[in-house]
Write a protein that holds these residues in place. Structure first.
Motif, PDB file in Angstrom:
ATOM      1  N   LEU A 238       1.045  -1.019  -0.461  1.00 18.46           N
ATOM      2  CA  LEU A 238       0.061  -0.199   0.030  1.00 18.46           C
ATOM      3  C   LEU A 238       0.878   0.919   0.282  1.00 18.46           C
ATOM      4  O   LEU A 238       0.403   3.065  -0.387  1.00 18.46           O
ATOM      5  N   ILE A 239       1.733   1.172   0.335  1.00 16.99           N
ATOM      6  CA  ILE A 239       2.531   2.661   1.086  1.00 16.99           C
ATOM      7  C   ILE A 239       3.766   2.506  -0.826  1.00 16.99           C
ATOM      8  O   ILE A 239       3.357   3.339  -1.219  1.00 16.99           O
ATOM      9  N   HIS A 240       3.955   1.603  -1.531  1.00 16.16           N
ATOM     10  CA  HIS A 240       4.271   1.970  -2.687  1.00 16.16           C
ATOM     11  C   HIS A 240       2.900   2.672  -3.570  1.00 16.16           C
ATOM     12  O   HIS A 240       3.211   2.559  -4.341  1.00 16.16           O
ATOM     13  N   LEU A 241       1.890   1.932  -3.732  1.00 14.78           N
ATOM     14  CA  LEU A 241       0.751   1.930  -4.137  1.00 14.78           C
ATOM     15  C   LEU A 241       0.209   3.190  -4.274  1.00 14.78           C
ATOM     16  O   LEU A 241       0.032   4.132  -5.227  1.00 14.78           O
ATOM     17  N   LEU A 242       0.493   3.423  -3.027  1.00 19.32           N
ATOM     18  CA  LEU A 242       0.308   5.533  -2.508  1.00 19.32           C
ATOM     19  C   LEU A 242       1.015   6.019  -2.802  1.00 19.32           C
ATOM     20  O   LEU A 242       0.354   7.421  -2.784  1.00 19.32           O
ATOM     21  N   VAL A 243       1.736   6.074  -2.783  1.00 13.68           N
ATOM     22  CA  VAL A 243       3.447   6.850  -2.686  1.00 13.68           C
ATOM     23  C   VAL A 243       4.219   6.567  -4.026  1.00 13.68           C
ATOM     24  O   VAL A 243       4.243   8.031  -4.467  1.00 13.68           O
ATOM     25  N   GLN A 244       4.210   5.910  -4.378  1.00 16.88           N
ATOM     26  CA  GLN A 244       5.542   5.627  -5.245  1.00 16.88           C
ATOM     27  C   GLN A 244       4.720   5.574  -6.829  1.00 16.88           C
ATOM     28  O   GLN A 244       5.296   6.622  -7.443  1.00 16.88           O
TER      29      GLN A 244
END
Length: 303
Positions: free
Chosen positions: A77-83
């Motif tokens: 989710l961090i990759h999806l929402l940030v990256q």
């Protein structure tokens, strides 16, 4: 009667052989091994679904498995929402006409992707170290020293910190994919919108973004598969124990400890195969949901 296209078989044979030997057959053997159990002498016997029931229901196994699963979803989710949003923003700016040094920017942003994950992990350990790292000094120079913390050593922040390091390294991949999609948008559509008086913001939201939705979907599913296969960054920074207190443990590190063993934990190839099979099923379900619910709508939208 058509002749067999031997030239096609000839050209496909090396790739099919290599894929079968190094990917397909090991996968099938892993799926098979998950249904067996082994004793101390190494002899295996058929056990059915007992390995999977043990991992999912036995408190000695299930706590570690569900903790790793939850951490993996957080990591994704961090990759999806940030990256991916950062990749979209960077690709949008780099696709602007007349932007100076655009090639250099693309190179510098994509360069960390080419570096070894072990090197990246080691460098960021040095940067964030509270003993000899430079991050505390840099934050002090801008008046933010009070906010410094040993992020890699605290349970609440270690996983987030590692995910952000991974974002920094791999943001170049979604950026380049989205950048290529933006360049493929027909120029005559953009020019017609300019003639009609549409602003650059409106052109992006109402023309460019809908046209690159298939690429955004592809980036999302690649992010999902890549993050649920993640292992190397966590291992290089935190080791197989994935500390502190398993707060950075994901399915990849759980599989490593289960299959090969670590410190006092004895390795079990059959239980490791069961964990690997569950990882495969999680990835397969995610990809299946994407193609059934998302890709079909995107294809219908394009038509």
């Amino acid at each position: 009667m058509k002749r067999l296209p031997w030239h096609i078989v000839l050209f496909l044979a090396p790739a099919v052989l290599i894929y079968s030997v190094f990917s397909a057959l090991p996968l099938l053997d892993t799926l098979r091994l998950g249904f067996y159990t082994s004793n101390d002498a190494g002899h295996t016997t058929f056990a059915g679904l007992s390995n999977y029931l043990t991992i999912l229901t036995d408190p000695a196994w299930s706590a570690a498995f569900w903790n790793a699963m939850a951490n993996n979803f957080k990591f994704f989710l961090i990759h999806l929402l940030v990256q991916n949003p950062i990749g979209l923003i960077l690709a949008t700016f780099l696709s602007l006409k007349g932007l100076k040094f655009a090639r250099q920017y693309r190179t510098f942003i994509f360069l960390p992707t080419l570096l070894s994950v072990v090197i990246i992990g080691f460098i960021w350990q040095l940067i964030l170290s509270p003993l000899w790292g430079v991050s505390e000094g840099l934050m002090a120079k801008v008046g933010l020293a009070e906010y410094f913390s040993p992020w890699l050593g605290e349970e609440g922040s270690a996983l987030i910190t590692l995910a952000l390091i991974s974002v920094w390294q791999f943001v170049g991949i979604p950026m380049m994919l989205i950048y290529a999609a933006l360049l493929a948008v027909p120029e005559d559509i953009i020019e017609a919108a300019h003639v009609e008086g549409a602003s650059a913001w409106r052109i992006f939201w109402e023309i460019k973004l809908p046209l690159i939705l298939p690429t955004l979907g592809l980036v999302t599913i690649l992010t999902y598969v890549g993050n649920f296969n993640a292992f190397d960054l966590i291992y290089s920074v935190k080791g197989a124990i994935a500390g502190p207190n398993y707060s950075t443990d994901i399915l990849g590190t759980l599989f490593y400890r289960t299959f090969f063993g670590y410190q006092s934990q004895i390795g079990s190839p059959t239980m490791g195969a069961a964990v690997a099979t569950l990882m495969f099923l999680v990835i397969l379900c995610g990809v299946g949901v994407y193609f059934y619910f998302v890709q079909r709508k995107l294809t219908r939208y394009e038509l």
